[in-house]
Design a protein around this motif. Structure first.
Motif, PDB file in Angstrom:
ATOM      1  N   GLY A   1      23.847  21.778  51.188  1.00  0.00           N
ATOM      2  CA  GLY A   1      23.025  22.881  50.721  1.00  0.00           C
ATOM      3  C   GLY A   1      23.278  24.056  51.633  1.00  0.00           C
ATOM      4  N   LEU A   2      23.572  25.183  51.049  1.00  0.00           N
ATOM      5  CA  LEU A   2      23.725  26.377  51.872  1.00  0.00           C
ATOM      6  C   LEU A   2      22.339  26.977  52.058  1.00  0.00           C
ATOM      7  CD1 LEU A   2      26.878  28.022  50.272  1.00  0.00           C
ATOM      8  CD2 LEU A   2      26.725  26.736  52.403  1.00  0.00           C
ATOM      9  N   ALA A   3      21.996  27.223  53.284  1.00  0.00           N
ATOM     10  CA  ALA A   3      20.662  27.754  53.546  1.00  0.00           C
ATOM     11  C   ALA A   3      20.647  29.274  53.372  1.00  0.00           C
ATOM     12  CB  ALA A   3      20.244  27.391  54.962  1.00  0.00           C
ATOM     13  N   TYR A   4      19.622  29.744  52.718  1.00  0.00           N
ATOM     14  CA  TYR A   4      19.460  31.194  52.548  1.00  0.00           C
ATOM     15  C   TYR A   4      18.003  31.481  52.245  1.00  0.00           C
ATOM     16  CZ  TYR A   4      19.878  29.519  47.735  1.00  0.00           C
ATOM     17  OH  TYR A   4      19.714  28.810  46.580  1.00  0.00           O
ATOM     18  N   VAL A   5      17.657  32.732  52.310  1.00  0.00           N
ATOM     19  CA  VAL A   5      16.289  33.113  51.983  1.00  0.00           C
ATOM     20  C   VAL A   5      16.190  33.253  50.475  1.00  0.00           C
ATOM     21  CG1 VAL A   5      14.489  34.857  52.244  1.00  0.00           C
ATOM     22  CG2 VAL A   5      15.993  34.309  54.175  1.00  0.00           C
ATOM     23  N   LEU A   6      15.328  32.448  49.895  1.00  0.00           N
ATOM     24  CA  LEU A   6      15.216  32.397  48.445  1.00  0.00           C
ATOM     25  C   LEU A   6      14.965  33.791  47.858  1.00  0.00           C
ATOM     26  CD1 LEU A   6      15.220  30.267  46.231  1.00  0.00           C
ATOM     27  CD2 LEU A   6      12.741  30.127  46.464  1.00  0.00           C
ATOM     28  N   GLY A   7      15.774  34.141  46.881  1.00  0.00           N
ATOM     29  CA  GLY A   7      15.579  35.412  46.181  1.00  0.00           C
ATOM     30  C   GLY A   7      16.070  36.638  46.937  1.00  0.00           C
ATOM     31  N   SER A   8      16.742  36.425  48.079  1.00  0.00           N
ATOM     32  CA  SER A   8      17.144  37.599  48.872  1.00  0.00           C
ATOM     33  C   SER A   8      18.488  38.163  48.424  1.00  0.00           C
ATOM     34  CB  SER A   8      17.238  37.204  50.349  1.00  0.00           C
ATOM     35  OG  SER A   8      18.208  36.195  50.510  1.00  0.00           O
ATOM     36  N   ARG A   9      18.637  39.432  48.626  1.00  0.00           N
ATOM     37  CA  ARG A   9      19.903  40.117  48.340  1.00  0.00           C
ATOM     38  C   ARG A   9      20.291  40.964  49.530  1.00  0.00           C
ATOM     39  NH1 ARG A   9      18.201  42.241  42.512  1.00  0.00           N
ATOM     40  NH2 ARG A   9      18.799  40.352  41.390  1.00  0.00           N
ATOM     41  N   GLY A  10      21.590  41.096  49.738  1.00  0.00           N
ATOM     42  CA  GLY A  10      22.012  41.949  50.834  1.00  0.00           C
ATOM     43  C   GLY A  10      23.511  42.151  50.850  1.00  0.00           C
ATOM     44  N   ILE A  11      23.933  42.836  51.909  1.00  0.00           N
ATOM     45  CA  ILE A  11      25.344  43.172  52.081  1.00  0.00           C
ATOM     46  C   ILE A  11      25.869  42.417  53.294  1.00  0.00           C
ATOM     47  CG2 ILE A  11      26.981  45.075  52.403  1.00  0.00           C
ATOM     48  CD1 ILE A  11      25.330  45.985  50.152  1.00  0.00           C
ATOM     49  N   VAL A  12      27.029  41.817  53.151  1.00  0.00           N
ATOM     50  CA  VAL A  12      27.668  41.089  54.253  1.00  0.00           C
ATOM     51  C   VAL A  12      28.948  41.829  54.641  1.00  0.00           C
ATOM     52  CG1 VAL A  12      28.806  38.935  54.930  1.00  0.00           C
ATOM     53  CG2 VAL A  12      26.751  38.863  53.512  1.00  0.00           C
ATOM     54  N   ILE A  13      29.092  42.100  55.929  1.00  0.00           N
ATOM     55  CA  ILE A  13      30.287  42.785  56.426  1.00  0.00           C
ATOM     56  C   ILE A  13      30.819  41.995  57.616  1.00  0.00           C
ATOM     57  CG2 ILE A  13      31.167  44.920  57.506  1.00  0.00           C
ATOM     58  CD1 ILE A  13      28.902  46.437  56.147  1.00  0.00           C
ATOM     59  N   THR A  14      32.124  41.857  57.750  1.00  0.00           N
ATOM     60  CA  THR A  14      32.659  41.297  58.994  1.00  0.00           C
ATOM     61  C   THR A  14      33.327  42.416  59.770  1.00  0.00           C
ATOM     62  OG1 THR A  14      34.619  40.633  57.753  1.00  0.00           O
ATOM     63  CG2 THR A  14      33.073  38.902  58.335  1.00  0.00           C
ATOM     64  N   ALA A  15      33.057  42.436  61.050  1.00  0.00           N
ATOM     65  CA  ALA A  15      33.631  43.478  61.899  1.00  0.00           C
ATOM     66  C   ALA A  15      33.633  42.973  63.325  1.00  0.00           C
ATOM     67  CB  ALA A  15      32.799  44.745  61.817  1.00  0.00           C
ATOM     68  N   GLY A  16      34.723  43.136  63.986  1.00  0.00           N
ATOM     69  CA  GLY A  16      34.739  42.756  65.384  1.00  0.00           C
ATOM     70  C   GLY A  16      35.509  43.805  66.151  1.00  0.00           C
ATOM     71  N   GLY A  17      35.236  43.898  67.436  1.00  0.00           N
ATOM     72  CA  GLY A  17      35.978  44.821  68.274  1.00  0.00           C
ATOM     73  C   GLY A  17      35.923  46.226  67.738  1.00  0.00           C
ATOM     74  N   SER A  18      37.068  46.812  67.549  1.00  0.00           N
ATOM     75  CA  SER A  18      37.121  48.214  67.126  1.00  0.00           C
ATOM     76  C   SER A  18      36.621  48.388  65.695  1.00  0.00           C
ATOM     77  CB  SER A  18      38.554  48.729  67.223  1.00  0.00           C
ATOM     78  OG  SER A  18      39.382  47.990  66.355  1.00  0.00           O
ATOM     79  N   TYR A  19      36.505  47.290  64.955  1.00  0.00           N
ATOM     80  CA  TYR A  19      36.040  47.409  63.575  1.00  0.00           C
ATOM     81  C   TYR A  19      34.556  47.724  63.474  1.00  0.00           C
ATOM     82  CZ  TYR A  19      40.392  45.994  61.440  1.00  0.00           C
ATOM     83  OH  TYR A  19      41.686  45.971  61.000  1.00  0.00           O
ATOM     84  N   LEU A  20      33.832  47.584  64.579  1.00  0.00           N
ATOM     85  CA  LEU A  20      32.405  47.846  64.534  1.00  0.00           C
ATOM     86  C   LEU A  20      32.125  49.298  64.136  1.00  0.00           C
ATOM     87  CD1 LEU A  20      29.753  46.389  64.876  1.00  0.00           C
ATOM     88  CD2 LEU A  20      29.805  46.931  67.312  1.00  0.00           C
ATOM     89  N   ILE A  21      32.957  50.203  64.606  1.00  0.00           N
ATOM     90  CA  ILE A  21      32.802  51.613  64.226  1.00  0.00           C
ATOM     91  C   ILE A  21      32.981  51.770  62.717  1.00  0.00           C
ATOM     92  CG2 ILE A  21      33.986  53.864  64.294  1.00  0.00           C
ATOM     93  CD1 ILE A  21      32.283  53.554  66.700  1.00  0.00           C
ATOM     94  N   HIS A  22      33.965  51.076  62.163  1.00  0.00           N
ATOM     95  CA  HIS A  22      34.191  51.190  60.720  1.00  0.00           C
ATOM     96  C   HIS A  22      33.015  50.593  59.947  1.00  0.00           C
ATOM     97  CE1 HIS A  22      37.985  52.364  62.192  1.00  0.00           C
ATOM     98  NE2 HIS A  22      38.380  51.158  62.513  1.00  0.00           N
TER      99      HIS A  22
END
Ligand SMILES: *[C@@H]1O[C@H](CO)[C@@H](O)[C@H](O)[C@H]1NC(C)=O
Ligand SMILES: *[C@@H]1O[C@H](CO)[C@@H](O)[C@H](O)[C@H]1NC(C)=O
Ligand SMILES: *[C@@H]1O[C@H](CO)[C@@H](O)[C@H](O)[C@H]1NC(C)=O
Length: 448
Positions: free
Chosen positions: A117-138
């Motif tokens: 089972g993947l855990a998540y907050v029931l009924g929630s919506r959002g945006i997922v971004i991956t960024a590391g290092g210099s990508y944090l600015i982007h």
């Protein structure tokens, strides 16, 4: 001449056959325990527990054979009479085929044996971004653009580990923008070392707290409020589906562009658990096996195809935007072509009225990725033409731009206004000259 579209079409056919043979009779019904939660306090623990089991299954199902090689002749039987030439080719030895198939079957069996089972907050919506290092600015640029569209959806920005976080962004700026930095190491522990760059994206999707999410690469942002994407077909009709908005084979370009991936994907974790887990498998073994198997050497080889094939493999509905990604750029006074952005189209219109009617919805600002310090800088900024004059970079002129975006919307001016505002607001993040040049640029080129 090498034609990437044709090569890709052949690649897809080959993949269908190869993958088909891997998947044949492997599909078993899945059962999942409902692990969703209302209370976010529980989630990190649930995610860690999930990961512990899942990592065991991932590593136990390693294909026991040598890596797939690109550097040999393609010897897949009876596919196309007249295949176009490709820059790279894949050969699958019988032994590799067997090992891949066995490992794949084993993984699917393990998935169905556990009740994931993947855990998540029931009924929630959002945006997922991956960024590391210099990508944090982007990622910060993307978050600002998101807010500029009017969306208030929460944003989770995934980093490799806490050392990649910049306290100015993670602690001071993001909280004011309903965004937060989340280190993947908090869930993965030391396993983080065995996950490649593309794996981060996959794991971020698995351990985000949202039931439904829009995944964005750090250099992709919407030009319109994305809220409606969650409540309108195709997202609502396809399962809800997952969809991959970036319908791209990359045209032949320089290496940096080929290596970059246009990432704009929507998933429902509730309906697409299995699909996500299989995509994770394809990514975990992507560099050695599945990226090569999926792309068959077509340009832009990477994680992109894994999402589609995992949906196929798990019999999950999916939708891919049919409008082709368009490269925007201009020709310098010296005659050099400079592409800087890839426009990805509105999935709602794409489905309803067809690819011809669709307008750009997302911008993938890939060359260079957006950073006020870099762009508002006479040495590095691509807003300067070959003679040093400032100019717009997505189109030749305002007329062309507004015609393209429609309804008199000059999306490029809209984007630069936000970049200037960032440069001027975040004094401890960017050079003072970025604000000065940004202000001059907007006045001179966009009269804004
Ligand atoms: C690729 O194949 C060619 C021709 O067989 C060979 O000369 C070359 O060394 C190979 N390259 C790699 C990286 O294996
Ligand atoms: C399936 O689960 C059972 C009970 O947990 C276990 O004994 C068995 O080894 C598992 N089989 C596989 C293929 O993982
Ligand atoms: C804008 O650029 C296009 C393409 O180069 C050109 O055909 C058109 O004449 C230009 N329009 C104006 C108003 O400069």
């Amino acid at each position: 001449m090498f034609h990437p579209w044709a090569a890709r079409a052949v690649g897809v056919i080959l993949t269908a056959l190869l993958l088909g043979s891997l998947l044949w009779r492997q599909h078993a019904p899945f059962t999942y325990s409902a692990a969703h939660r209302i209370d976010t306090q529980d989630l990190p623990g649930l995610h860690r527990e999930f990961w512990r089991h899942f990592y065991d299954d991932l590593t136990a199902s390693r294909p026991k054979c040598t890596k797939i090689s690109h550097n040999q002749t393609l010897r897949v039987v009876g596919l196309v009479d007249d295949p176009p030439p490709r820059p790279m080719k894949v050969v699958l030895e019988d032994e590799q085929h067997r090992a891949l198939k066995t490992a794949h079957r084993d993984f699917i069996k393990r998935l169905s044996n556990r009740t994931y089972g993947l855990a998540y907050v029931l009924g929630s919506r959002g945006i997922v971004i991956t960024a590391g290092g210099s990508y944090l600015i982007h990622a910060l640029v993307t978050v600002r653009m998101l807010r500029r569209t009017g969306t208030n959806l929460p944003v989770e920005v995934f980093l490799r580990d806490p050392t990649e976080g910049d306290v100015r962004i993670c602690d001071d700026i993001f909280p004011l923008l309903n965004a937060k930095c989340v280190p993947l190491s908090q869930t993965l522990g030391d396993d983080i070392d065995s996950i490649g760059k593309y794996g981060y994206k996959m794991v971020a999707m698995l351990v985000s707290t949202f039931e439904e999410f829009l995944y964005l690469d750090a250099d992709c942002f919407p030009l319109y409020n994305p809220d409606m994407l969650f409540t309108t077909p195709p997202f609502t009709t396809h399962g809800p589906l997952f969809f991959d908005i970036a319908n791209i084979p990359m045209p032949a370009m320089d290496r940096s562009q080929v290596a970059s991936e246009a990432g704009t994907i929507m998933y429902s974790k509730r309906t697409h658990t299995e699909s996500l887990l299989i995509a994770a498998y394809y990514n975990f073994y992507g560099p050695d096996f599945y990226y090569k198997l999926h792309s068959q050497g077509a340009l832009g080889e990477g994680d992109k195809e894994t999402f589609r094939w995992s949906a196929v493999a798990s019999n999950s509905p999916w939708y891919q935007v049919k409008s082709r990604v368009k490269h925007l750029g201009f020709t310098t006074k010296d005659g050099e072509r400079r592409d800087s952005m890839m426009a990805q189209y509105n999935p709602i219109i794409d489905l309803k009225a067809g690819a011809e009617e669709a307008r750009p919805f997302f911008a993938h600002a890939h060359n260079p990725k957006l950073d006020p310090d870099w762009m508002f800088n006479e040495k590095t900024g691509t807003i300067f033409d070959s003679d040093g004059s400032m100019r717009r970079i997505w189109h030749e002129n305002a007329t062309q731009a507004m015609e393209y975006f429609g309804n008199g919307f000059d999306a490029e001016a809209w984007m630069w206004e936000e970049m200037r505002d960032m440069a001027c607001e975040y004094e401890n993040l960017f050079h003072r000259t970025a604000c000065v040049i940004g202000t001059r640029y907007l006045e001179e080129v966009f009269q804004a």
